[in-house]
Design a protein around this motif. Structure first.
Motif, PDB file in Angstrom:
ATOM      1  N   PHE A 147      -9.917  -7.067  -4.866  1.00  0.00           N
ATOM      2  CA  PHE A 147     -11.074  -6.464  -5.538  1.00  0.00           C
ATOM      3  C   PHE A 147     -12.355  -6.919  -4.846  1.00  0.00           C
ATOM      4  O   PHE A 147     -12.469  -8.072  -4.444  1.00  0.00           O
ATOM      5  CB  PHE A 147     -11.084  -6.869  -7.018  1.00  0.00           C
ATOM      6  CG  PHE A 147      -9.841  -6.403  -7.716  1.00  0.00           C
ATOM      7  CD1 PHE A 147      -9.753  -5.107  -8.195  1.00  0.00           C
ATOM      8  CD2 PHE A 147      -8.736  -7.232  -7.833  1.00  0.00           C
ATOM      9  CE1 PHE A 147      -8.581  -4.650  -8.795  1.00  0.00           C
ATOM     10  CE2 PHE A 147      -7.562  -6.793  -8.433  1.00  0.00           C
ATOM     11  CZ  PHE A 147      -7.492  -5.497  -8.916  1.00  0.00           C
ATOM     12  N   ALA A 148     -13.303  -5.985  -4.708  1.00  0.00           N
ATOM     13  CA  ALA A 148     -14.537  -6.323  -4.000  1.00  0.00           C
ATOM     14  C   ALA A 148     -15.704  -5.583  -4.619  1.00  0.00           C
ATOM     15  O   ALA A 148     -15.543  -4.463  -5.134  1.00  0.00           O
ATOM     16  CB  ALA A 148     -14.404  -5.939  -2.528  1.00  0.00           C
ATOM     17  N   GLU A 149     -16.881  -6.208  -4.527  1.00  0.00           N
ATOM     18  CA  GLU A 149     -18.093  -5.522  -4.977  1.00  0.00           C
ATOM     19  C   GLU A 149     -18.543  -4.581  -3.879  1.00  0.00           C
ATOM     20  O   GLU A 149     -18.381  -4.894  -2.699  1.00  0.00           O
ATOM     21  CB  GLU A 149     -19.204  -6.538  -5.240  1.00  0.00           C
ATOM     22  CG  GLU A 149     -18.961  -7.355  -6.481  1.00  0.00           C
ATOM     23  CD  GLU A 149     -20.117  -8.315  -6.748  1.00  0.00           C
ATOM     24  OE1 GLU A 149     -21.170  -8.208  -6.085  1.00  0.00           O
ATOM     25  OE2 GLU A 149     -19.923  -9.179  -7.614  1.00  0.00           O
TER      26      GLU A 149
ATOM     27  N   GLU B 162     -14.555  -2.066  -6.354  1.00  0.00           N
ATOM     28  CA  GLU B 162     -13.500  -1.225  -5.775  1.00  0.00           C
ATOM     29  C   GLU B 162     -12.268  -2.095  -5.572  1.00  0.00           C
ATOM     30  O   GLU B 162     -12.363  -3.328  -5.593  1.00  0.00           O
ATOM     31  CB  GLU B 162     -13.943  -0.678  -4.409  1.00  0.00           C
ATOM     32  CG  GLU B 162     -14.247  -1.795  -3.435  1.00  0.00           C
ATOM     33  CD  GLU B 162     -14.086  -1.457  -1.966  1.00  0.00           C
ATOM     34  OE1 GLU B 162     -13.394  -0.487  -1.646  1.00  0.00           O
ATOM     35  OE2 GLU B 162     -14.642  -2.213  -1.146  1.00  0.00           O
ATOM     36  N   ALA B 163     -11.123  -1.469  -5.393  1.00  0.00           N
ATOM     37  CA  ALA B 163      -9.932  -2.231  -5.006  1.00  0.00           C
ATOM     38  C   ALA B 163      -9.532  -1.778  -3.614  1.00  0.00           C
ATOM     39  O   ALA B 163      -9.597  -0.589  -3.284  1.00  0.00           O
ATOM     40  CB  ALA B 163      -8.803  -1.995  -6.004  1.00  0.00           C
ATOM     41  N   GLN B 164      -9.172  -2.749  -2.786  1.00  0.00           N
ATOM     42  CA  GLN B 164      -8.747  -2.459  -1.414  1.00  0.00           C
ATOM     43  C   GLN B 164      -7.254  -2.713  -1.297  1.00  0.00           C
ATOM     44  O   GLN B 164      -6.761  -3.751  -1.748  1.00  0.00           O
ATOM     45  CB  GLN B 164      -9.482  -3.374  -0.432  1.00  0.00           C
ATOM     46  CG  GLN B 164     -10.982  -3.194  -0.483  1.00  0.00           C
ATOM     47  CD  GLN B 164     -11.718  -4.213   0.374  1.00  0.00           C
ATOM     48  OE1 GLN B 164     -11.104  -5.098   0.967  1.00  0.00           O
ATOM     49  NE2 GLN B 164     -13.025  -4.072   0.425  1.00  0.00           N
ATOM     50  N   ILE B 165      -6.558  -1.754  -0.689  1.00  0.00           N
ATOM     51  CA  ILE B 165      -5.115  -1.868  -0.512  1.00  0.00           C
ATOM     52  C   ILE B 165      -4.849  -2.356   0.901  1.00  0.00           C
ATOM     53  O   ILE B 165      -5.251  -1.712   1.877  1.00  0.00           O
ATOM     54  CB  ILE B 165      -4.442  -0.487  -0.720  1.00  0.00           C
ATOM     55  CG1 ILE B 165      -4.758   0.061  -2.104  1.00  0.00           C
ATOM     56  CG2 ILE B 165      -2.945  -0.578  -0.471  1.00  0.00           C
ATOM     57  CD1 ILE B 165      -4.221  -0.764  -3.252  1.00  0.00           C
ATOM     58  N   ARG B 166      -4.224  -3.493   1.005  1.00  0.00           N
ATOM     59  CA  ARG B 166      -3.999  -4.090   2.332  1.00  0.00           C
ATOM     60  C   ARG B 166      -2.523  -4.380   2.543  1.00  0.00           C
ATOM     61  O   ARG B 166      -1.785  -4.644   1.592  1.00  0.00           O
ATOM     62  CB  ARG B 166      -4.751  -5.414   2.439  1.00  0.00           C
ATOM     63  CG  ARG B 166      -6.239  -5.289   2.182  1.00  0.00           C
ATOM     64  CD  ARG B 166      -6.885  -6.600   2.475  1.00  0.00           C
ATOM     65  NE  ARG B 166      -8.263  -6.663   2.048  1.00  0.00           N
ATOM     66  CZ  ARG B 166      -8.965  -7.787   2.022  1.00  0.00           C
ATOM     67  NH1 ARG B 166      -8.397  -8.930   2.377  1.00  0.00           N
ATOM     68  NH2 ARG B 166     -10.212  -7.767   1.625  1.00  0.00           N
TER      69      ARG B 166
END
Ligand SMILES: O=c1ccn([C@H]2C[C@H](O)[C@@H](COP(=O)(O)OP(=O)(O)OP(=O)(O)O)O2)c(=O)[nH]1
Length: 145
Positions: free
Chosen positions: A115-117, A58-62
């Protein structure tokens, strides 16, 4: 390599890591003219970036800390989640948490994407859960110091 489609109003390239060990790539505002956010106003800002992520990523928006400190800007739903099956344009829900109007310039780097698993799990309904030292304690149950 992840596939990226770029729609470009303000002249930019592939997302880039700012330094060799940055966790996230910065995303830019894909807007043709300056946007002004009134105090506590929120807006969806397009990035011009469409991405195809592999399953399991997934991609995380920070938010960016510099914008938070200098302008009082944050991201309302942080961390925003970009699903691996999403094929639309990544949008950023910016909010002005300051008491002054804030400008967003075309091409300004407005957030970072990490990006994270992730794991998908299956659920089984039960009557009771295993006991632990914490139990149902939470919300400050362990004290302050
Ligand atoms: O900050 C964000 C958050 C989400 N999205 C896109 C990608 C994501 O895969 C999709 C759905 O996001 P989310 O699951 O957070 O939204 P929802 O409110 O649950 O809507 P949906 O019913 O479409 O899942 O919207 C963005 O572009 N920016």
């Amino acid at each position: 390599m992840y596939k990226v489609k770029i729609v470009n109003k303000s002249n930019f390239n592939l997302p880039e890591y700012a330094t060799m060990h940055s966790s996230g790539v910065d995303l830019k505002a894909n807007i043709s003219s300056v946007i002004i956010l009134k105090p506590f106003e929120r807006k969806l800002i397009p990035t011009g970036i469409f991405i195809e992520l592999p399953e399991g990523i997934e991609a995380q928006i920070r938010p960016r800390s510099g914008l938070a400190l200098k302008k009082g800007i944050s991201i309302l739903n942080t961390p925003g989640t970009i699903d691996s099956d999403y094929r639309g344009e990544i949008g950023i829900i910016i909010i002005n948490l300051s008491n002054e109007p804030v400008k967003i310039e075309p091409g300004e780097r407005i957030c970072q994407m990490v990006f994270a698993e992730y794991k998908r799990i299956e659920f089984e309904q039960v009557e009771s859960l295993s006991s632990t030292e914490r139990g149902a304690g939470g919300f400050g149950s362990t004290g302050i110091k």
